[in-house]
Design a protein around this motif. Sequence first.
Motif, short mmCIF file in Angstrom:
data_model
loop_
_atom_site.label_atom_id
_atom_site.label_comp_id
_atom_site.label_asym_id
_atom_site.label_seq_id
_atom_site.Cartn_x
_atom_site.Cartn_y
_atom_site.Cartn_z
N PRO A 202 0.81 -1.22 0.00
CA PRO A 202 0.00 0.00 0.00
C PRO A 202 0.84 1.27 0.00
O PRO A 202 0.35 2.35 -0.31
CB PRO A 202 -0.85 -0.12 1.26
CG PRO A 202 -0.21 -1.15 2.09
CD PRO A 202 0.58 -2.03 1.18
N CYS A 203 2.12 1.15 0.32
CA CYS A 203 3.01 2.31 0.32
C CYS A 203 3.58 2.60 -1.07
O CYS A 203 4.38 3.52 -1.24
CB CYS A 203 4.14 2.13 1.33
SG CYS A 203 3.54 2.20 3.02
N ASP A 204 3.18 1.83 -2.07
CA ASP A 204 3.55 2.15 -3.45
C ASP A 204 2.63 3.23 -4.02
O ASP A 204 2.74 3.62 -5.18
CB ASP A 204 3.49 0.90 -4.34
CG ASP A 204 4.68 -0.02 -4.13
OD1 ASP A 204 5.70 0.45 -3.57
OD2 ASP A 204 4.59 -1.19 -4.51
N CYS A 205 1.71 3.70 -3.20
CA CYS A 205 0.78 4.75 -3.60
C CYS A 205 1.53 5.99 -4.07
O CYS A 205 2.51 6.40 -3.46
CB CYS A 205 -0.11 5.10 -2.39
SG CYS A 205 -1.26 6.45 -2.67
N MET A 206 1.06 6.60 -5.15
CA MET A 206 1.67 7.79 -5.71
C MET A 206 1.15 9.08 -5.07
O MET A 206 1.67 10.15 -5.31
CB MET A 206 1.40 7.84 -7.22
CG MET A 206 2.00 6.68 -7.97
SD MET A 206 1.38 6.51 -9.67
CE MET A 206 1.60 8.14 -10.32
N GLY A 207 0.07 8.98 -4.29
CA GLY A 207 -0.49 10.15 -3.63
C GLY A 207 -1.34 11.03 -4.52
O GLY A 207 -1.66 12.15 -4.16
N CYS A 208 -1.75 10.54 -5.66
CA CYS A 208 -2.52 11.36 -6.60
C CYS A 208 -3.98 11.54 -6.18
O CYS A 208 -4.65 12.45 -6.65
CB CYS A 208 -2.46 10.77 -8.00
SG CYS A 208 -3.35 9.21 -8.20
#
Length: 76
Positions: free
Chosen positions: A53-59
Amino acid sequence: AARRRVRNGKGVIGMYMVSLDEEACTGCNSCADGCPAGILTFDGEKASIKGDPCDCMGCEACTTVCPSGAITVMEL
């Protein structure tokens, strides 16, 4: 898995993590369709997180389209 810094569409650099409230998920599949990182997947009934889940790009594309508010993107 290693945490990484990313630049999201808002020009912000940070580390992000996506979380999903599976009970609140209505199974519309919009989040999985909209996730550019491919972290969210759809099993036919509900969304789920695949991989880190920390591969999230934050978009926040997933939170924008989620009608039930089941997804949260947090800056770490």
